[in-house]
Write a protein that holds these residues in place. Structure first.
Motif, PDB file in Angstrom:
ATOM      1  N   VAL A 281       0.886  -1.122   0.205  1.00 14.97           N
ATOM      2  CA  VAL A 281      -0.061   0.206  -0.225  1.00 14.97           C
ATOM      3  C   VAL A 281       0.855   1.255  -0.037  1.00 14.97           C
ATOM      4  CG1 VAL A 281      -1.666   1.302   1.486  1.00 14.97           C
ATOM      5  CG2 VAL A 281      -1.976  -1.136   1.058  1.00 14.97           C
ATOM      6  N   ILE A 282       1.814   1.257   0.715  1.00 15.54           N
ATOM      7  CA  ILE A 282       2.673   2.512   0.962  1.00 15.54           C
ATOM      8  C   ILE A 282       3.598   2.819  -0.548  1.00 15.54           C
ATOM      9  CG2 ILE A 282       4.885   3.427   1.844  1.00 15.54           C
ATOM     10  CD1 ILE A 282       3.987   2.394   4.482  1.00 15.54           C
ATOM     11  N   GLY A 283       4.032   1.507  -1.180  1.00 16.06           N
ATOM     12  CA  GLY A 283       4.845   1.796  -2.051  1.00 16.06           C
ATOM     13  C   GLY A 283       3.720   2.023  -3.232  1.00 16.06           C
ATOM     14  N   ASP A 284       2.602   1.546  -3.548  1.00 13.58           N
ATOM     15  CA  ASP A 284       1.921   1.766  -4.641  1.00 13.58           C
ATOM     16  C   ASP A 284       1.430   3.271  -4.480  1.00 13.58           C
ATOM     17  OD1 ASP A 284       0.374   0.562  -6.881  1.00 13.58           O
ATOM     18  OD2 ASP A 284      -1.316   1.466  -5.580  1.00 13.58           O
ATOM     19  N   SER A 285       1.247   3.871  -3.230  1.00 12.27           N
ATOM     20  CA  SER A 285       1.217   5.315  -3.169  1.00 12.27           C
ATOM     21  C   SER A 285       2.240   6.045  -3.595  1.00 12.27           C
ATOM     22  CB  SER A 285       0.621   5.730  -1.603  1.00 12.27           C
ATOM     23  OG  SER A 285       0.389   7.190  -1.533  1.00 12.27           O
ATOM     24  N   LEU A 286       3.402   5.623  -3.211  1.00 14.06           N
ATOM     25  CA  LEU A 286       4.633   6.635  -3.537  1.00 14.06           C
ATOM     26  C   LEU A 286       4.636   6.597  -5.062  1.00 14.06           C
ATOM     27  CD1 LEU A 286       7.051   5.277  -0.957  1.00 14.06           C
ATOM     28  CD2 LEU A 286       5.889   7.646  -1.018  1.00 14.06           C
ATOM     29  N   LYS A 287       4.292   5.337  -5.684  1.00 18.81           N
ATOM     30  CA  LYS A 287       4.543   5.367  -7.082  1.00 18.81           C
ATOM     31  C   LYS A 287       3.383   6.191  -7.725  1.00 18.81           C
ATOM     32  CE  LYS A 287       1.623   2.433  -9.233  1.00 18.81           C
ATOM     33  NZ  LYS A 287       0.866   1.431  -9.594  1.00 18.81           N
ATOM     34  N   ARG A 288       2.180   6.398  -7.197  1.00 17.94           N
ATOM     35  CA  ARG A 288       1.350   6.888  -7.788  1.00 17.94           C
ATOM     36  C   ARG A 288       1.513   8.740  -7.551  1.00 17.94           C
ATOM     37  NH1 ARG A 288      -4.308   4.789  -7.736  1.00 17.94           N
ATOM     38  NH2 ARG A 288      -3.859   2.560  -7.570  1.00 17.94           N
ATOM     39  N   THR A 289       1.889   8.950  -6.352  1.00 19.93           N
ATOM     40  CA  THR A 289       2.299  10.303  -6.191  1.00 19.93           C
ATOM     41  C   THR A 289       3.606  10.863  -6.853  1.00 19.93           C
ATOM     42  OG1 THR A 289       1.419   9.768  -3.818  1.00 19.93           O
ATOM     43  CG2 THR A 289       2.849  12.018  -4.223  1.00 19.93           C
ATOM     44  N   LEU A 290       4.598   9.938  -6.960  1.00 21.77           N
ATOM     45  CA  LEU A 290       5.783  10.573  -7.766  1.00 21.77           C
ATOM     46  C   LEU A 290       5.434  10.809  -9.273  1.00 21.77           C
ATOM     47  CD1 LEU A 290       8.534   8.264  -5.981  1.00 21.77           C
ATOM     48  CD2 LEU A 290       8.284  10.890  -5.712  1.00 21.77           C
ATOM     49  N   ARG A 291       4.714   9.832  -9.694  1.00 24.79           N
ATOM     50  CA  ARG A 291       3.989   9.863 -11.090  1.00 24.79           C
ATOM     51  C   ARG A 291       3.376  11.090 -11.478  1.00 24.79           C
ATOM     52  NH1 ARG A 291       2.546   4.107 -12.974  1.00 24.79           N
ATOM     53  NH2 ARG A 291       4.784   3.839 -13.052  1.00 24.79           N
ATOM     54  N   PHE A 292       2.375  11.392 -10.564  1.00 22.30           N
ATOM     55  CA  PHE A 292       1.633  12.668 -10.598  1.00 22.30           C
ATOM     56  C   PHE A 292       2.326  13.780 -10.761  1.00 22.30           C
ATOM     57  CE2 PHE A 292      -1.237  15.817  -8.927  1.00 22.30           C
ATOM     58  CZ  PHE A 292      -2.289  15.601 -10.102  1.00 22.30           C
ATOM     59  N   LEU A 293       3.514  13.797  -9.831  1.00 21.16           N
ATOM     60  CA  LEU A 293       4.236  14.769  -9.858  1.00 21.16           C
ATOM     61  C   LEU A 293       5.092  15.069 -10.899  1.00 21.16           C
ATOM     62  CD1 LEU A 293       5.268  15.041  -6.079  1.00 21.16           C
ATOM     63  CD2 LEU A 293       3.884  16.838  -7.107  1.00 21.16           C
ATOM     64  N   GLY A 294       5.174  14.218 -11.996  1.00 23.28           N
ATOM     65  CA  GLY A 294       5.936  14.435 -13.234  1.00 23.28           C
ATOM     66  C   GLY A 294       7.357  13.467 -13.206  1.00 23.28           C
ATOM     67  N   HIS A 295       7.302  12.538 -12.373  1.00 22.15           N
ATOM     68  CA  HIS A 295       8.621  11.744 -12.357  1.00 22.15           C
ATOM     69  C   HIS A 295       8.292  10.383 -13.428  1.00 22.15           C
ATOM     70  CE1 HIS A 295      10.545  14.420  -9.848  1.00 22.15           C
ATOM     71  NE2 HIS A 295       9.501  14.545  -9.013  1.00 22.15           N
ATOM     72  N   LYS A 296       9.358  10.061 -13.696  1.00 18.18           N
ATOM     73  CA  LYS A 296       9.052   8.636 -14.437  1.00 18.18           C
ATOM     74  C   LYS A 296       9.358   7.646 -13.183  1.00 18.18           C
ATOM     75  CE  LYS A 296      11.170   5.437 -17.747  1.00 18.18           C
ATOM     76  NZ  LYS A 296      12.307   5.441 -18.689  1.00 18.18           N
ATOM     77  N   VAL A 297       8.348   6.643 -13.196  1.00 20.75           N
ATOM     78  CA  VAL A 297       8.346   5.702 -12.038  1.00 20.75           C
ATOM     79  C   VAL A 297       8.402   4.224 -12.735  1.00 20.75           C
ATOM     80  CG1 VAL A 297       7.248   5.022  -9.901  1.00 20.75           C
ATOM     81  CG2 VAL A 297       7.177   7.259 -10.635  1.00 20.75           C
ATOM     82  N   ILE A 298       9.278   3.591 -12.146  1.00 20.69           N
ATOM     83  CA  ILE A 298       9.029   1.961 -12.329  1.00 20.69           C
ATOM     84  C   ILE A 298       8.729   1.120 -11.224  1.00 20.69           C
ATOM     85  CG2 ILE A 298      10.199  -0.220 -13.541  1.00 20.69           C
ATOM     86  CD1 ILE A 298      11.736   2.930 -14.353  1.00 20.69           C
ATOM     87  N   ALA A 299       7.548   0.681 -11.153  1.00 21.46           N
ATOM     88  CA  ALA A 299       7.085  -0.139 -10.058  1.00 21.46           C
ATOM     89  C   ALA A 299       7.427  -1.490 -10.275  1.00 21.46           C
ATOM     90  CB  ALA A 299       5.645  -0.018  -9.997  1.00 21.46           C
ATOM     91  N   ASP A 300       8.291  -2.072  -9.279  1.00 26.12           N
ATOM     92  CA  ASP A 300       8.956  -3.481  -9.363  1.00 26.12           C
ATOM     93  C   ASP A 300       8.454  -4.155  -8.199  1.00 26.12           C
ATOM     94  OD1 ASP A 300       9.957  -5.656 -10.054  1.00 26.12           O
ATOM     95  OD2 ASP A 300      12.379  -4.978 -10.198  1.00 26.12           O
ATOM     96  N   ASN A 301       7.687  -5.203  -8.592  1.00 30.32           N
ATOM     97  CA  ASN A 301       7.362  -6.265  -7.557  1.00 30.32           C
ATOM     98  C   ASN A 301       8.506  -7.376  -7.677  1.00 30.32           C
ATOM     99  OD1 ASN A 301       6.166  -7.716  -5.503  1.00 30.32           O
ATOM    100  ND2 ASN A 301       4.153  -8.252  -6.920  1.00 30.32           N
ATOM    101  N   HIS A 302       9.339  -7.249  -6.658  1.00 28.46           N
ATOM    102  CA  HIS A 302      10.450  -8.164  -6.696  1.00 28.46           C
ATOM    103  C   HIS A 302      10.147  -9.212  -5.584  1.00 28.46           C
ATOM    104  CE1 HIS A 302      14.848  -9.040  -6.891  1.00 28.46           C
ATOM    105  NE2 HIS A 302      14.676  -9.520  -5.723  1.00 28.46           N
TER     106      HIS A 302
END
Length: 688
Positions: free
Chosen positions: A172-193
């Motif tokens: 949940v925290i990781g997914d929120s960080l992904k969404r937030t960083l992406r919304f702020l215009g950053h490129k985000v690669i979400a990786d489920n290791h």
RNA sequence: GCGCCUGUAGCUCAGGGGAUAGAGCAACGGUUUCCUAAACCGUAGGUCGCAGGUUCGAAUCCUGCCAGGCGUACCA
């Protein structure tokens, strides 16, 4: 231990590398966007230019006011600056105020107390800014001028077994960080290791070969594999327990002797505090040991009293070794085991995918341990060649300054470890995406591992990438031990989701039934709403707390639907829609009207200030990788809305202009709440 | 032993150099002819673990102590 792959990963309190949104990166000005704080800081930067060389540090002391009576924002640097310049702080504050060009945004600044500069935004300016924001799809949030590339590594369950409560936070925290960083215009690669290559698969393979229920497997492969995993794992634990029993008994005897000895010493020297302390400690140690032994014996007794388990245990006396051997065969490329692994994996993945769909958690890539298998020898060779790794006790190790123990990257028996895989992962990610930062959302128990692995990666040459362990506390049971139900099982994630939705359904129904005009929601729709409310509550519980400290698992806390919960924001959102429906408002028409927001009532003004702080809330949350800064913001906005809605009639406003203005304010609130909740991974409903 | 983290209201937790320490829950009281009362308003509740120190200013930073959690080379 080893119950999860990486259930647990928060940023260092003082990151050595500045976060992406430190002052120097903040956008300058508010052209097209609305970051009030950043704008005020720029105004102060200009005002401070002739007083100090670099005002950046001082600008961090501009912030939202601690209390409404001090205005909307305050600058606290005059006291520090007065000291530095050897001048009375109030004089310094007065001079800064003199130089400050801010009359377009703010009322004349006030110097208060020892030298606080209090700013109050002009209500007309707020109204104009809020009106401008209406036209912004992104609610005034401008994309980063210098976008960064982030790899966010989160969730990372072991796919060989069902997910449990311990997996929620990271996901949940990781997914929120992904969404937030992406919304702020950053490129985000979400990786489920994911963990798809470890001993757990050895257990399943062993179980498949010896204990398979074929009918069950045909009917539900995942369930049967889960059963096999649990079955074998219990037998292995049993064997380990039996083997360690003598040692445990000896240790208990030793601890008791120690405790008795130290107690008598303490009694002789009754004024010696150290002796008393040592005695207490030894006593506690002995008790702990006794408890450990007891739980061990209980586990053994449980297996031995179960006819099926005890028979299997007797028939497979060397199951530990056999399981390891199955794992080793898999890693060596044994045809049968590789084929079984390939057969099991899709089912396992599909099973966790079902949970992710329900949680609305997603990834861009799922590159588990097995993906890096081929690179592992190369990693070790590269580190050996550069003299970063060397052999010690037959194992290949990276010795690090500041650490007593090395990072082991190859065991005596030649097998690789998760540190090896982590290094291979860094190598792959750097080659593939060239990220500026890698975030590992894992619980704090693994902090030492991350320190070591980060240090090793830097030695290897990956020193220009920000590597952050976004750590968080462990979820503990109400008894203070990790997430177990009364019967001793881990709390399955799916069961928890069901319980959350079940409770939400009750609340949704109860509230719908008592609406003044009677119930208005169909049972099927109630169920859909309950899903959104229940899952939202669950996620919010994990997102709204900060801290590396562990927190206590509680159904009531996780599934609460009152107070500072997602439900409160969802309710505020639904109320806006309720009033729009009642007033037969065409939102598109409203937005297109070009009408302006007017802020004559204090509750309207307070709401508008909140709405205009969305951007700065997002930047704060992203800068420290802390979704709880966003939840706090949304709770404030929803609170301001509730007060506004209570005090300001919208549909029955005194004038048509006021009615339109308030409708626009409602619309902007709803959009902000929806967007903010979306960045938390939480959905909204029009009616509840 | 060593390292990391934590200790704030009855409970769960925010705040992590700035003005009189906050919220939610629980308790008590009030608000509905009016847009969803899943709300709003109020009352009560705290030596911010303890003791020193730094600072114009400490819940916040430093040191020591007390209490708890976690970790401590070939699990992940």
């Amino acid at each position: 231990m080893g119950s999860a792959h990486r259930i647990a990963r928060r940023p260092p309190r003082c990151p050595r590398i500045a976060g992406p949104f430190s002052l120097s990166h903040r956008c300058v000005g508010t052209a097209g966007g609305m970051n009030i704080l950043a704008e005020l800081q720029e105004r102060f930067r200009a005002a401070l230019a002739e007083l100090v060389d670099d005002p950046t540090e001082l600008l961090a002391m501009v912030r939202k006011s601690s209390e409404p009576k001090f205005g909307d924002y305050q600058a606290n640097f005059a006291m520090a600056l007065g000291k530095r310049l050897k001048r009375p702080p109030r004089d310094v504050a007065a001079e800064i105020v003199q130089r400050l060009q801010i009359d377009d945004l703010c009322e004349p600044p006030e110097v208060a107390g020892p030298g606080f500069i209090n700013l109050r935004l002009k209500t007309d300016w707020l109204a104009a800014a809020a009106t401008r924001t209406l036209a912004s799809q992104r609610l005034g949030v401008t994309p980063a001028k210098e976008p960064r590339t982030y790899v966010v590594d989160y969730s990372s369950p072991n796919v060989a077994k069902p997910m449990h409560v311990g997996h929620i936070r990271s996901s949940v925290i990781g997914d929120s960080l992904k969404r937030t960083l992406r919304f702020l215009g950053h490129k985000v690669i979400a990786d489920n290791h994911i963990g798809d290559w470890g001993t757990q698969f050895g257990m399943i393979i062993y179980g498949y070969k010896h204990f398979l229920d074929e009918a069950a497997y045909r009917q539900n492969a995942v369930a049967e594999l889960g059963r096999l995993y649990k079955f074998v794992s219990r037998l292995v634990s049993y064997r380990e327990a039996v083997r360690s029993l003598p040692e445990m008994r000896n240790r208990l005897a030793e601890r008791r002797d120690d405790a008795a000895h130290l107690a008598s010493v303490a009694q002789e020297r009754s004024d010696d505090k150290g002796a008393a302390k040592a005695a207490r400690k030894a006593e506690a140690g002995a008790k702990e040991q006794a408890a450990a032994l007891q739980s061990l014996e209980a586990g053994i007794a449980e297996v031995e009293s179960d006819p099926v388990l005890s028979k299997a245990a007797a028939a497979h006396p060397d199951i530990e070794k056999q399981v390891l051997e199955e794992t080793a065969k898999l890693h060596r490329g044994d045809a049968e085991n590789v084929s079984l692994w390939k057969e099991f994996l899709p089912a396992c993945l599909e099973d966790i995918q079902r949970i992710y769909r329900r949680l609305d958690v997603s990834f861009d890539v799922t590159l588990g341990e097995s993906f890096y298998n081929d690179r592992l020898p190369g990693v070790v060779n590269a580190l050996v060649q550069r003299d970063i790794a060397r052999e010690s006790d037959g194992a290949m190790c990276v010795f690090l300054d500041d650490h007593k123990t090395p990072l082991v990257i190859r065991k005596q028996d030649g097998a690789f470890l998760y540190g090896t895989t982590d290094l291979a992962t860094v190598q792959y990610r750097m080659e593939t995406w060239h990220p500026d930062a890698m975030l590992y959302v894992v619980d704090h128990r693994q902090s030492l591992h991350f320190e070591q692995f980060f240090a090793a990666a830097r030695l290897w040459g990956y020193d220009d990438v920000e590597m952050v362990h976004v750590s968080f506390g462990t979820v503990l049971g109400e008894d203070g031990r990790p997430f177990k139900t009364r019967s001793g099982d881990t709390v399955g994630l799916e069961g928890l989701l069901d319980e959350a939705v079940r409770r939400a359904y009750e609340v949704v129904s109860e509230n719908d039934d008592k609406k003044p005009g009677g119930a208005e929601i169909e049972p099927e729709r109630r169920r859909e709403i309950a899903e959104v409310v229940g899952i939202g509550a669950l996620k919010y519980a994990d997102l709204s707390v900060n801290r590396t400290s562990d927190y206590t698992f509680s159904y009531d806390r996780m599934l609460a639907l009152n107070g500072n919960t997602a439900t409160y924001m969802q309710y505020a959102y639904a109320r806006v829609f309720g009033s729009f429906a009642k007033g037969d408002i065409d939102v598109q028409e409203l937005r297109a009207s070009g009408a302006a927001i007017d802020l004559s009532h204090p509750a309207e003004r307070a709401l508008a200030v909140g709405l205009l702080q969305f951007f700065e809330a997002l930047e704060a949350a992203a800068a420290e990788y802390r979704p709880n800064l966003l939840t706090t913001y949304l709770f404030d906005v929803a609170g301001a809305f509730s007060i506004f809605f209570d005090q300001c009639p919208v549909l029955k406003a005194e004038t048509e202009e006021l009615r339109t203005s308030r409708l626009l304010l409602c619309d902007l609130t709803a959009r902000t709440l929806k967007q903010g909740l979306d960045l938390l991974g939480i959905k909204v409903v029009d009616k509840m």
